[in-house]
Design an enzyme around this catalytic site. Sequence first.
Site, PDB file in Angstrom:
ATOM      1  N   GLU A 136     -34.670  98.989  54.928  1.00  0.00           N
ATOM      2  CA  GLU A 136     -33.527  98.467  55.654  1.00  0.00           C
ATOM      3  C   GLU A 136     -32.526  99.611  55.585  1.00  0.00           C
ATOM      4  OE1 GLU A 136     -30.217  94.913  55.839  1.00  0.00           O
ATOM      5  OE2 GLU A 136     -30.922  95.562  53.905  1.00  0.00           O
TER       6      GLU A 136
ATOM      7  N   ASP B 292     -34.797  96.083  50.837  1.00  0.00           N
ATOM      8  CA  ASP B 292     -33.430  95.647  51.090  1.00  0.00           C
ATOM      9  C   ASP B 292     -32.416  96.761  50.765  1.00  0.00           C
ATOM     10  OD1 ASP B 292     -31.841  93.180  51.649  1.00  0.00           O
ATOM     11  OD2 ASP B 292     -30.991  93.653  49.693  1.00  0.00           O
TER      12      ASP B 292
ATOM     13  N   ASP C 118     -40.310  91.107  50.610  1.00  0.00           N
ATOM     14  CA  ASP C 118     -38.982  91.720  50.563  1.00  0.00           C
ATOM     15  C   ASP C 118     -38.782  92.286  49.159  1.00  0.00           C
ATOM     16  OD1 ASP C 118     -36.177  92.133  51.359  1.00  0.00           O
ATOM     17  OD2 ASP C 118     -36.579  90.520  52.785  1.00  0.00           O
TER      18      ASP C 118
ATOM     19  N   HIS D 215     -32.855  87.681  59.953  1.00  0.00           N
ATOM     20  CA  HIS D 215     -32.101  86.665  59.207  1.00  0.00           C
ATOM     21  C   HIS D 215     -30.645  87.065  58.997  1.00  0.00           C
ATOM     22  CE1 HIS D 215     -33.077  89.722  56.400  1.00  0.00           C
ATOM     23  NE2 HIS D 215     -32.228  89.224  55.543  1.00  0.00           N
ATOM     24  N   ASP D 216     -30.287  88.308  59.305  1.00  0.00           N
ATOM     25  CA  ASP D 216     -28.895  88.751  59.175  1.00  0.00           C
ATOM     26  C   ASP D 216     -28.182  88.766  60.520  1.00  0.00           C
ATOM     27  OD1 ASP D 216     -29.059  89.158  56.445  1.00  0.00           O
ATOM     28  OD2 ASP D 216     -29.778  91.213  56.676  1.00  0.00           O
TER      29      ASP D 216
HETATM   30  C1  NOJ Z   1     -29.527  92.707  53.214  1.00  0.00           C
HETATM   31  C2  NOJ Z   1     -30.220  91.403  53.429  1.00  0.00           C
HETATM   32  O1  NOJ Z   1     -30.964  91.471  54.615  1.00  0.00           O
HETATM   33  C3  NOJ Z   1     -29.156  90.337  53.457  1.00  0.00           C
HETATM   34  O2  NOJ Z   1     -29.646  89.095  53.880  1.00  0.00           O
HETATM   35  C4  NOJ Z   1     -28.542  90.250  52.103  1.00  0.00           C
HETATM   36  O3  NOJ Z   1     -27.468  89.358  52.128  1.00  0.00           O
HETATM   37  C5  NOJ Z   1     -28.035  91.620  51.625  1.00  0.00           C
HETATM   38  N1  NOJ Z   1     -28.946  92.675  51.917  1.00  0.00           N
HETATM   39  C6  NOJ Z   1     -27.847  91.602  50.151  1.00  0.00           C
HETATM   40  O4  NOJ Z   1     -29.103  91.579  49.525  1.00  0.00           O
END
Ligand code: NOJ
Length: 593
Positions: free
Chosen positions: A290, A231, A129, A365-366
């Site tokens: 992302e 990210d 990441d 994970h989000d």
């Molecule tokens: C996206 C990430 O996937 C997430 O988990 C994170 O909280 C935010 N960006 C901030 O880095």
Amino acid sequence: MKCFQVYLIVACVAVIASCQSTVKQTKDMTNGGRKWWKEAVVYQIYPRSFKDSNGDGVGDLSGLTSKLDYVKSLGVDIIWLNPIYASPNADNGYDISNYDEIMKEFGSMADFDTMLSEMHKRGLKLVMDLVVNHCSDEHEWFRQSRSSRTNPYRDYFHWWPAEKGKPAFRPGSFEVDGSGWRYDSLTNSYYLHYFSYKQPDLNWENPKLRQEIFAMMNRWFKKGVDGFRMDVIPFIAKDTTFPVVTEKELKEKYNGDWSQYMASGPGLHSYLQEMNREVTSKYDVMTLAEGAGTTKATAMNLVDPARKELDMSYHFEGVSLGYLPGEFKQMDPNGYKLTEFKKIYSEWDSVFAEKGWGTIYLGNHDQPRMLTRWGNDAPEFRVASSKLLSTFLLSMRGTPFYYFGDELGMSNIKFDKIEDYKDIETLGMYGQIKNNGGDLQRFLNGQKISARDNGRTPFQWDASVYAGFTTGDPWLKVNDNKATVNVEAAEKDPQSTLNYFRKLVQLRKDRKDVLVYGKYTLLDKDNPDVYAYLRDSGTEKVLVLLCFNKNGATFDLKGMKTGAEWINNLGPLKISGDQVQLQPYQACIVQLK
Ligand code: NOJ
């Protein structure tokens, strides 16, 4: 010329033409050539929750290394690991205090080297990441930067001198007051943080900062990592004059969506092209954005091979479906409409139909667990609907990003109390709602479906008290369904979701011309219960049938003739004439004659 000769010539011309068209079609279908990352299945591991080797309740690199044979047994090709760099963990590693060190809880650089070499021994690639929109406020750059207005690192971040008054509003996603600016009395200035105040935004307009980032990426590539998932990468470029953004402008230009305003600002593409020149083009690696804030109209700019930026991007339109507008991740009580789901994924497929390459995911994970969010986690439907969702992910065009534990049919833990949550996002929103006198119970009910912690609970290896994840006290509670939903039980059951996933991965590899590269066509778009589509390589055609209804549904073949069923989660299709009677959550990939 004799009739026979004419016939021969015509026949030859026809054969040559058809060969050419097949060759042309196959070539075009790879969208610029076959690539390992187009054919790969990516398995995402949240390292904090995979396997703890030292009993401190937190997953770590040695634990992960000890489970690589399991990962390999799935048939997947790439592991994407969430951040493992040094971090005070305000946002579980998305706040990096040193990009060249490993987070203490996860182990040491020696553990990393062992892990990477054990992955490579098994033919697994590692995608890390890359979090470079922001770092931690405990990073040395920020310590320096905040120390004085004249410090050489001052311009590594975005500062707003307080004598100019308050800066224009920008959202700070994880803050109780909702603001993306924090006042720092030391230099009488505000600094920008799109997430929590522990995550100050880096200033990409500063060429020195860019060089630091590129050098750091080169160091990791020299160590042998195989790619980066970047990210919120479109956020790195923003209008640093920080104008006031009116509600009207936000609505008209950005669909009322701050994340669109915050993303893809001036300079983005030149930064990414520079990164490509200085770093990624030197190695055979994979890069994934992302794609926060990107739309169907803008996503291609990140991944068009001619632009030399990134390889792939992932969008948020799919995972945003079904939430009530204007509320924080509150599900519509009526759920989501399958017709809208189909529309979103079909339209996104068409974005990459000619060039570029898409991705497909339903969980990470989000996100909450895909089973709870998109399938049905009631005991009687858990297995069938998990398999259905896996069938979708592994039979679409675009590289599948599969989230660890989904192969077991793990589901949301659905905490009742705020005290059980650890995620800064949930805690921040709770604080905001509380401060505004909002309905906290309603919020907590909503979080049972949508909270990120649902997807972060420890991986379930066996039925023991902490599911074989740790011998200590796990950092986040283990789901009680570990009693039946676990690797040990799934290994013993030939019909398990785990074994079905393995079959699917193998099938995608064995039939990659059609399942990876084949053209996608949506069928029966208005059918509210069945998601049906064709994949077509030019020489082979399959029909994918996915019944999303818990009562079953019918599908009309309209004259299509079915052949061998390549995979079916519930036994052979029941076909009478043109009518297919699908069972609840039935999924099938069937060849067409
Ligand atoms: C996206 C990430 O996937 C997430 O988990 C994170 O909280 C935010 N960006 C901030 O880095």
